[in-house]
Design a protein around this motif. Structure first.
Motif, short mmCIF file in Angstrom:
data_model
loop_
_atom_site.label_atom_id
_atom_site.label_comp_id
_atom_site.label_asym_id
_atom_site.label_seq_id
_atom_site.Cartn_x
_atom_site.Cartn_y
_atom_site.Cartn_z
N ARG A 27 0.84 -1.21 0.00
CA ARG A 27 0.00 0.00 0.00
C ARG A 27 0.87 1.25 0.00
NH1 ARG A 27 -3.39 2.81 -2.00
NH2 ARG A 27 -4.56 4.22 -0.68
N LEU A 28 1.96 1.23 0.76
CA LEU A 28 2.89 2.36 0.76
C LEU A 28 3.47 2.59 -0.64
CD1 LEU A 28 4.88 2.03 4.09
CD2 LEU A 28 3.77 4.09 3.25
N GLU A 29 3.85 1.50 -1.30
CA GLU A 29 4.40 1.62 -2.65
C GLU A 29 3.39 2.22 -3.61
OE1 GLU A 29 5.66 -2.40 -3.42
OE2 GLU A 29 7.58 -2.10 -2.38
N GLN A 30 2.12 1.82 -3.48
CA GLN A 30 1.07 2.38 -4.33
C GLN A 30 0.90 3.88 -4.08
OE1 GLN A 30 -2.31 0.00 -3.26
NE2 GLN A 30 -1.68 -1.74 -4.52
N LEU A 31 0.94 4.27 -2.82
CA LEU A 31 0.83 5.70 -2.49
C LEU A 31 1.99 6.49 -3.07
CD1 LEU A 31 -0.46 5.55 1.19
CD2 LEU A 31 -1.67 6.50 -0.79
N VAL A 32 3.19 5.95 -2.98
CA VAL A 32 4.37 6.63 -3.53
C VAL A 32 4.22 6.80 -5.04
CG1 VAL A 32 6.85 6.40 -3.98
CG2 VAL A 32 5.95 5.95 -1.69
N GLU A 33 3.76 5.77 -5.72
CA GLU A 33 3.56 5.86 -7.17
C GLU A 33 2.55 6.95 -7.52
OE1 GLU A 33 2.51 2.04 -8.78
OE2 GLU A 33 4.39 1.14 -8.09
N ARG A 34 1.46 7.02 -6.75
CA ARG A 34 0.44 8.05 -7.02
C ARG A 34 1.01 9.44 -6.76
NH1 ARG A 34 -4.94 7.46 -4.30
NH2 ARG A 34 -5.54 8.91 -5.92
N LEU A 35 1.78 9.58 -5.68
CA LEU A 35 2.37 10.88 -5.39
C LEU A 35 3.37 11.28 -6.46
CD1 LEU A 35 2.82 10.49 -1.55
CD2 LEU A 35 1.46 12.26 -2.68
N GLU A 36 4.18 10.33 -6.93
CA GLU A 36 5.19 10.64 -7.93
C GLU A 36 4.59 10.90 -9.31
OE1 GLU A 36 7.88 7.31 -7.65
OE2 GLU A 36 9.09 8.32 -6.11
N SER A 37 3.38 10.40 -9.55
CA SER A 37 2.76 10.56 -10.86
C SER A 37 2.38 12.01 -11.15
CB SER A 37 1.50 9.69 -10.96
OG SER A 37 0.45 10.23 -10.19
N GLY A 38 2.16 12.78 -10.09
CA GLY A 38 1.77 14.17 -10.28
C GLY A 38 0.32 14.36 -10.66
N GLU A 39 -0.47 13.29 -10.61
CA GLU A 39 -1.87 13.37 -11.01
C GLU A 39 -2.79 13.84 -9.90
OE1 GLU A 39 -2.91 9.58 -12.60
OE2 GLU A 39 -1.53 9.77 -14.28
N LEU A 40 -2.33 13.85 -8.67
CA LEU A 40 -3.18 14.24 -7.55
C LEU A 40 -3.17 15.75 -7.36
CD1 LEU A 40 -2.10 11.55 -4.91
CD2 LEU A 40 -4.20 11.59 -6.26
N SER A 41 -4.27 16.25 -6.87
CA SER A 41 -4.32 17.66 -6.51
C SER A 41 -3.50 17.85 -5.24
CB SER A 41 -5.77 18.06 -6.24
OG SER A 41 -6.25 17.39 -5.09
N LEU A 42 -3.31 19.10 -4.85
CA LEU A 42 -2.59 19.38 -3.62
C LEU A 42 -3.27 18.70 -2.43
CD1 LEU A 42 -0.40 20.81 -2.00
CD2 LEU A 42 -1.90 22.82 -1.90
N GLU A 43 -4.59 18.82 -2.37
CA GLU A 43 -5.33 18.21 -1.27
C GLU A 43 -5.21 16.69 -1.30
OE1 GLU A 43 -6.58 20.50 -3.37
OE2 GLU A 43 -6.69 22.23 -2.04
N GLY A 44 -5.31 16.11 -2.49
CA GLY A 44 -5.16 14.66 -2.64
C GLY A 44 -3.77 14.19 -2.26
N SER A 45 -2.76 14.99 -2.65
CA SER A 45 -1.38 14.65 -2.30
C SER A 45 -1.16 14.70 -0.80
CB SER A 45 -0.41 15.63 -2.98
OG SER A 45 -0.45 15.47 -4.37
N LEU A 46 -1.72 15.72 -0.15
CA LEU A 46 -1.58 15.82 1.30
C LEU A 46 -2.26 14.65 2.01
CD1 LEU A 46 -2.05 19.65 1.86
CD2 LEU A 46 0.04 18.32 2.19
N ALA A 47 -3.45 14.26 1.52
CA ALA A 47 -4.16 13.13 2.11
C ALA A 47 -3.38 11.84 1.91
CB ALA A 47 -5.55 13.02 1.51
#
Length: 97
Positions: A27-47
């Motif tokens: 799950r941590l690896e999945q979160l890192v991939e999502r954060l590195e993708s740049g597809e999340l908004s600021l709020e989504g990245s913070l969450a």
């Protein structure tokens, strides 16, 4: 610009505790991939970051508990801990030919 996904799948507090260590790391690896993708908004990245910090703390707690169990298992009869270096099992490449 990449499509934004403002939804951040949040785990319920009890759900993180019920995951095994491997699932927590995955799950941590999945979160890192999502954060590195740049597809999340600021709020989504913070969450996602906040969720990752919680998962990392949980994983560290589990590692600490495992270390304590190992130390308990190798404790000597007088209560002293007999630490021995860990020798990894030989791999196929280590064998003599």
């Amino acid at each position: 610009m990449a499509e934004r996904d403002e939804r951040s799948p949040d785990l319920a507090e009890g759900e993180a505790a019920s995951m095994d260590f491997a699932a927590t790391v995955e799950r941590l690896e999945q979160l890192v991939e999502r954060l590195e993708s740049g597809e999340l908004s600021l709020e989504g990245s913070l969450a996602a970051f906040e969720q990752g910090v919680g998962l990392a703390r949980d994983a560290q707690r589990r590692l600490d508990e495992a270390e304590l169990k190992v130390r308990t298992l190798i404790e000597g009869p007088e209560g002293n801990v007999e630490l021995e270096p860990f020798a990894a099992p030989p791999t196929e490449d280590d064998g003599e030919r």
